[in-house]
Motif scaffolding. Structure first.
Motif, PDB file in Angstrom:
ATOM      1  N   TRP A   1      21.191  81.888  50.470  1.00  0.00           N
ATOM      2  CA  TRP A   1      21.741  80.714  49.917  1.00  0.00           C
ATOM      3  C   TRP A   1      23.095  81.058  49.756  1.00  0.00           C
ATOM      4  O   TRP A   1      23.963  80.123  49.728  1.00  0.00           O
TER       5      TRP A   1
ATOM      6  N   TYR B   1      16.713  77.493  48.697  1.00  0.00           N
ATOM      7  CA  TYR B   1      16.742  77.238  47.219  1.00  0.00           C
ATOM      8  C   TYR B   1      15.062  76.821  46.922  1.00  0.00           C
ATOM      9  O   TYR B   1      14.698  77.362  45.962  1.00  0.00           O
TER      10      TYR B   1
ATOM     11  N   HIS C   1      23.352  74.866  42.464  1.00  0.00           N
ATOM     12  CA  HIS C   1      22.611  74.068  43.505  1.00  0.00           C
ATOM     13  C   HIS C   1      22.622  72.578  42.975  1.00  0.00           C
ATOM     14  O   HIS C   1      22.969  71.664  43.710  1.00  0.00           O
TER      15      HIS C   1
ATOM     16  N   GLU D   1      19.558  74.090  50.516  1.00  0.00           N
ATOM     17  CA  GLU D   1      18.271  73.406  49.911  1.00  0.00           C
ATOM     18  C   GLU D   1      17.038  74.240  50.601  1.00  0.00           C
ATOM     19  O   GLU D   1      16.007  74.357  49.854  1.00  0.00           O
TER      20      GLU D   1
ATOM     21  N   ILE E   1      22.344  80.091  40.456  1.00  0.00           N
ATOM     22  CA  ILE E   1      22.041  79.514  41.715  1.00  0.00           C
ATOM     23  C   ILE E   1      21.669  78.230  41.409  1.00  0.00           C
ATOM     24  O   ILE E   1      22.071  77.099  42.077  1.00  0.00           O
ATOM     25  N   GLU E   2      20.665  78.012  40.543  1.00  0.00           N
ATOM     26  CA  GLU E   2      20.131  76.783  40.037  1.00  0.00           C
ATOM     27  C   GLU E   2      20.901  75.811  39.434  1.00  0.00           C
ATOM     28  O   GLU E   2      20.873  74.667  39.789  1.00  0.00           O
TER      29      GLU E   2
END
Length: 241
Positions: free
Chosen positions: A174, A190, A217, A187, A213-214
């Motif tokens: 990612w 993720y 993203h 994506e 990251i969440e």
């Protein structure tokens, strides 16, 4: 928009503080509890091969009702506490799955389960729920249950090693896609991370990376896949390095 970003950043900080001793102990109670429960079930079937399904279920339910269910949780908790001391973790969290496994091995979980099974079988026998013959047969075949427990716990931790490795791999992928501003690639990775995070042990660094990251993203996704981030958002990027 800036207010929303601040709120998301604040939420991230809260998420980053979720990994603590209680969280890790709860994970081990749940995961190892299921593992032990399955091992006991398989063991009883092996010890009493001539019994029909309903009889096996009835015996297992009675063992649970007369102390096995609560006893498993307490035995796991005791093993965690003793194991932490044995491997030199006197305060704080487990830093990796290897420490978790070492603590469980050093904490006398199998010995604790051996004593628990004896006590619970005696309780059920004294209550008149099972006869002396069945009680004696279960206690004599106890090692079959204990071997199943030990084997299942080893498999559980091996699966955790694999899950953590996969998660870290997807996290690194990612990051590469993020640095290349390739949202399609981000994506894809993720979604893999989302699957893995549901089952992995709550290890602080991995969980924090995933939560960071969440937020990043979804910030980019909800902003039309725009990679132009504010200074506050860029601070989140730094946390992934």
């Amino acid at each position: 928009m800036e207010i929303q970003n601040l709120e998301k950043n604040n939420q991230l900080e809260k998420n980053n503080n979720i990994v603590n001793e209680k969280t890790q102990k709860c994970f081990l109670e749940t995961t190892l509890g299921k593992t032990i429960n399955t091992a006991v079930d398989i063991g009883i079937r092996a010890i009493l091969p001539d019994f029909i399904e309903n009889q096996i279920i009835n015996i297992k339910d009675n063992l649970l009702n007369y102390g096995l269910k609560d006893g498993i949780t307490k035995t796991i908790d005791d093993a965690i506490d003793l194991g932490k001391s044995a491997i030199g973790i006197f305060t704080g969290n487990f830093e990796n799955v290897s420490q978790m496994q070492s603590a469980i091995q050093s904490g006398g979980l199998i010995d604790g389960m051996s004593s628990l099974i004896d006590n619970v079988v005696d309780n059920v026998r004294k209550a008149g729920v099972i006869n002396n013959t069945i009680a004696s047969t279960i206690k004599q075949g106890k090692n079959i249950i204990l071997n199943n427990i030990e084997s299942n716990i080893t498999n559980t931790f091996n699966n955790q090693y694999k899950a953590i490795d996969y998660t870290n791999k997807y996290i690194n992928n990612w990051k590469k896609y993020f640095n290349n501003k390739d949202f399609s690639g981000m994506e894809k990775e993720y979604k893999k991370i989302e699957v893995q995070i549901k089952n992995i042990a709550p290890i602080e660094k991995t969980i924090n990376d995933v939560r960071t990251i969440e937020v990043l993203h979804n910030l980019i996704k909800n902003n039309g896949q725009d990679f132009n981030l504010s200074n506050q958002q860029l601070e989140l990027v730094e946390k992934l390095k």
